[in-house]
Design an enzyme around this catalytic site. Structure first.
Site, PDB file in Angstrom:
ATOM      1  N   ARG A 104       0.838  -1.197   0.000  1.00  0.00           N
ATOM      2  CA  ARG A 104       0.000   0.000   0.000  1.00  0.00           C
ATOM      3  C   ARG A 104       0.871   1.245   0.000  1.00  0.00           C
ATOM      4  O   ARG A 104       1.786   1.360   0.811  1.00  0.00           O
ATOM      5  CB  ARG A 104      -0.932   0.007   1.213  1.00  0.00           C
ATOM      6  CG  ARG A 104      -2.106  -0.908   1.066  1.00  0.00           C
ATOM      7  CD  ARG A 104      -3.112  -0.736   2.197  1.00  0.00           C
ATOM      8  NE  ARG A 104      -4.245  -1.619   1.969  1.00  0.00           N
ATOM      9  CZ  ARG A 104      -5.322  -1.268   1.282  1.00  0.00           C
ATOM     10  NH1 ARG A 104      -5.404  -0.061   0.768  1.00  0.00           N
ATOM     11  NH2 ARG A 104      -6.311  -2.109   1.099  1.00  0.00           N
ATOM     12  N   THR A 108      -1.178   7.569  -0.654  1.00  0.00           N
ATOM     13  CA  THR A 108      -2.510   7.423  -1.251  1.00  0.00           C
ATOM     14  C   THR A 108      -3.325   6.306  -0.606  1.00  0.00           C
ATOM     15  O   THR A 108      -4.548   6.271  -0.746  1.00  0.00           O
ATOM     16  CB  THR A 108      -2.395   7.119  -2.749  1.00  0.00           C
ATOM     17  OG1 THR A 108      -1.788   5.821  -2.928  1.00  0.00           O
ATOM     18  CG2 THR A 108      -1.544   8.157  -3.453  1.00  0.00           C
ATOM     19  N   ASP A 200       4.193 -11.808  13.149  1.00  0.00           N
ATOM     20  CA  ASP A 200       4.352 -11.573  11.714  1.00  0.00           C
ATOM     21  C   ASP A 200       4.699 -12.887  11.030  1.00  0.00           C
ATOM     22  O   ASP A 200       5.801 -13.419  11.209  1.00  0.00           O
ATOM     23  CB  ASP A 200       5.448 -10.530  11.469  1.00  0.00           C
ATOM     24  CG  ASP A 200       5.544 -10.118  10.005  1.00  0.00           C
ATOM     25  OD1 ASP A 200       5.847 -10.994   9.160  1.00  0.00           O
ATOM     26  OD2 ASP A 200       5.318  -8.937   9.710  1.00  0.00           O
ATOM     27  N   ASP A 203       7.950 -12.870   8.743  1.00  0.00           N
ATOM     28  CA  ASP A 203       9.196 -12.854   9.505  1.00  0.00           C
ATOM     29  C   ASP A 203       9.470 -14.218  10.133  1.00  0.00           C
ATOM     30  O   ASP A 203      10.605 -14.700  10.142  1.00  0.00           O
ATOM     31  CB  ASP A 203       9.135 -11.783  10.597  1.00  0.00           C
ATOM     32  CG  ASP A 203       9.323 -10.386  10.034  1.00  0.00           C
ATOM     33  OD1 ASP A 203       9.788 -10.264   8.883  1.00  0.00           O
ATOM     34  OD2 ASP A 203       8.995  -9.416  10.746  1.00  0.00           O
TER      35      ASP A 203
END
Length: 209
Positions: A104, A108, A200, A203
């Site tokens: 992303r 924006t 995560d 990771d």
């Protein structure tokens, strides 16, 4: 509205508990994610069409069932989704594998595609999108949108762990996409992590921080 299936087989729940443990190292984490994906694949492919074929056993000729109709494609969302592909290919070795990489834009907030490589006949295949975590639902929704733009018509999403917020987001943006998860967790925290979650996934799969 899309169907949400929670696959709560004892073997899956057992392995998922070890995956969640912060003391589980990268090798075991990778192996277990692959194993859980393989077990989940049984349920995700439960309604795939069969056709009757005639084969010859060592004893006689008989009629049996084999897969028919649309072929399968597995499309992991990079990078964590890669950890689920190996287990699925053990069960469905003929499936084609595509890859989608998105991030992303911080300004924006719109998805930016940095990698997309799909089978040429993606529109003729049953597509299974893989990502261990369904948190906000942003990446999954964006990946599914991209797949549809490239011609995919039949898509299902497969995740290990999901937050209710992520499930709702995908259902709202793609009501035609069924969702399969091993666990629906409590919530997202203020940082967008699933609680209790597993940290995560990328990771932990690849030993990075």
């Amino acid at each position: 509205m899309s169907k949400v299936t929670q696959i709560s087989h004892p073997l899956i729940l057992h392995k998922l508990s070890i995956i969640r443990d912060k003391n589980t190292g990268s090798k075991d984490f990778r192996d277990l994610v692959e194993e859980v994906a393989m077990l989940m694949a049984y349920e995700v492919t439960r309604d795939i069409n069969l056709e009757e074929v005639e084969i010859e056993t060592p004893i006689c000729t008989t009629k049996c069932k084999m897969l028919s109709g649309k072929k399968l494609a597995i499309v992991p969302i990079l990078r964590a989704g890669l950890g689920m592909v190996g287990g699925m290919l053990k069960l469905i070795p003929a499936a084609k594998v595509g890859h989608i990489g998105l991030y992303r834009d911080e300004k924006t907030l719109k998805p930016v595609e940095y990698f997309c490589k799909l089978p040429q006949d993606i529109g003729e295949r049953e597509v299974i999108v893989t990502d261990p975590m369904l948190a906000t639902g942003g990446s999954s929704s964006d990946a599914i949108t991209l797949l549809k733009k490239r011609g995919a018509k039949s898509i299902r999403l497969m995740c290990l762990i999901a937050a209710p917020e992520g499930i709702e987001a995908v259902r709202q943006s793609h009501p035609d996409v069924d969702i399969y998860v091993a666990s629906i967790d409590e919530k997202l925290n203020e940082n967008g992590y699933i609680v209790p979650g597993l940290g995560d996934a990328g990771d932990r799969l690849f030993g990075t921080k």
